[in-house]
Design an enzyme around this catalytic site. Sequence first.
Site, PDB file in Angstrom:
ATOM      1  N   TYR A  44       3.760  -0.647   2.927  1.00  0.00           N
ATOM      2  CA  TYR A  44       2.882  -1.838   3.285  1.00  0.00           C
ATOM      3  C   TYR A  44       2.167  -1.536   4.699  1.00  0.00           C
ATOM      4  CZ  TYR A  44       2.245  -6.098   0.584  1.00  0.00           C
ATOM      5  OH  TYR A  44       1.488  -7.036  -0.388  1.00  0.00           O
ATOM      6  N   HIS A 200      -2.361 -16.342   2.196  1.00  0.00           N
ATOM      7  CA  HIS A 200      -1.462 -14.987   2.275  1.00  0.00           C
ATOM      8  C   HIS A 200      -0.301 -15.418   1.744  1.00  0.00           C
ATOM      9  CE1 HIS A 200      -5.234 -13.025   4.367  1.00  0.00           C
ATOM     10  NE2 HIS A 200      -4.982 -12.249   3.490  1.00  0.00           N
ATOM     11  N   ARG A 230     -10.515  -1.628   4.832  1.00  0.00           N
ATOM     12  CA  ARG A 230      -9.132  -1.202   4.420  1.00  0.00           C
ATOM     13  C   ARG A 230      -9.376  -1.357   2.945  1.00  0.00           C
ATOM     14  NH1 ARG A 230      -5.627  -5.206   2.390  1.00  0.00           N
ATOM     15  NH2 ARG A 230      -3.724  -4.167   2.833  1.00  0.00           N
ATOM     16  N   ASN A 232      -7.010  -2.141  -0.630  1.00  0.00           N
ATOM     17  CA  ASN A 232      -5.919  -2.722  -1.417  1.00  0.00           C
ATOM     18  C   ASN A 232      -5.855  -2.162  -2.937  1.00  0.00           C
ATOM     19  OD1 ASN A 232      -3.757  -4.440  -1.820  1.00  0.00           O
ATOM     20  ND2 ASN A 232      -4.761  -6.424  -1.749  1.00  0.00           N
ATOM     21  N   GLU A 272      -9.453  -2.296  -4.414  1.00  0.00           N
ATOM     22  CA  GLU A 272     -10.264  -3.084  -3.606  1.00  0.00           C
ATOM     23  C   GLU A 272     -10.774  -2.295  -2.567  1.00  0.00           C
ATOM     24  OE1 GLU A 272      -8.633  -7.402  -5.392  1.00  0.00           O
ATOM     25  OE2 GLU A 272      -8.353  -6.909  -3.130  1.00  0.00           O
ATOM     26  N   TYR A 323       4.476  -8.781  -7.959  1.00  0.00           N
ATOM     27  CA  TYR A 323       3.170  -9.277  -7.254  1.00  0.00           C
ATOM     28  C   TYR A 323       1.822  -8.887  -7.882  1.00  0.00           C
ATOM     29  CZ  TYR A 323       0.066 -10.680  -3.917  1.00  0.00           C
ATOM     30  OH  TYR A 323      -1.304 -10.983  -3.198  1.00  0.00           O
ATOM     31  N   LYS A 324       1.880  -7.584  -7.831  1.00  0.00           N
ATOM     32  CA  LYS A 324       0.858  -6.655  -8.287  1.00  0.00           C
ATOM     33  C   LYS A 324       0.531  -6.861  -9.962  1.00  0.00           C
ATOM     34  CE  LYS A 324       0.238  -3.785  -4.270  1.00  0.00           C
ATOM     35  NZ  LYS A 324      -0.917  -4.446  -3.787  1.00  0.00           N
TER      36      LYS A 324
END
Length: 354
Positions: A44, A200, A230, A232, A272, A323-324
């Site tokens: 992360y 978040h 960035r 994701n 993303e 989570y993903k």
Amino acid sequence: MSLDDAFKDPFFRDESFFGDYTYRNSPHAVNRFPFPFPEDDYMYSVNMEPHVAGRPGSIFEHYFDVDEHYVSEMRDRARVLEQDPLRCQSLPHMTLAGWDLLELIMEKFSEEYPQWFSLTKDGNKWHWVNRPLGIDQKFTFLDESTLPMGPFEYITRQAQGDFTLQDQRDDNLWIEAGMVTSQADWSLDFDIGMNFHEWHAPVPLAHQMGIFDRALKFLLALQYGAPVRRFNWTMTVDPLLDTSPENYHKWGPSKTTMTPETIGKRQHLRVELQTLIRLPRSNAIVFPIRCYLISLDDLVTKPKWARRFHRVIKTVPDELATYKGFIRNKPMILDYLAKYDDGAPTSPGWWPED
């Protein structure tokens, strides 16, 4: 707004992101796919970098990337909005930020893609032409009554990716406008009005690592004219753009239908490209979230990506895989990718041929 004149340019694909899922990447789109992993393991991080022009032909060549999926994505957005108008919301004090964004997109599109878009200005009297979507609009800049809808909704119906607008006050950022029809399982209707840490809150591990504290401090100092970006990523079964909580009952069960025979075609890496841009008049920050999808079958055509993705997925903690959204199918994904990992070293960076 009419899409009747769409597809006159063969560059744009006629495809669907639901139902029969005719979405496909051409070989050109696979070559320029933004594979987000520069190393063989995953950690992360905020991973910000300046949003500057990159390699010709890449997704970084232009300020906003318009690709072969443009017309079909805009058609999918119109479909989602027709079913759920709350996917686009803007609180009253964000109207000026909407005009800021309209100006930015129209100017960048017309400068960088003159074959498809044009913008003519005579003082505040503007003339906008979007040829792929068949739009020819004359309006008065900053006069909302001269557009068929508010400026934020008007322009984000014509630009790929989701958009949120953040107002800055009290040393925090507040999400107070959004066009969100291709999100990775989060809800604009739930998050609107929240501050940076509140929206978040569901992300595991990152809070304990202090990542969001550092990110907020960085963004509060973001300057006009110095945008950043960035990556994701997450995973999605089938090339479905609208993976919203509101429609989870429609797409969530698809995770239980994967088999070793179908996983290469149906499991997609979802990347993303997130850009953060300070706007001039409103001082708001616009957050474009551009979604790119690639099937595992297409991803493994690049040997470097195939090896690296296998190693990355092995290092993702289970709470993060949950989570993903791919913890259920993680063993099957690893089995599929293992066939393409010959143990050879990979080079730094994410470009496939470097």
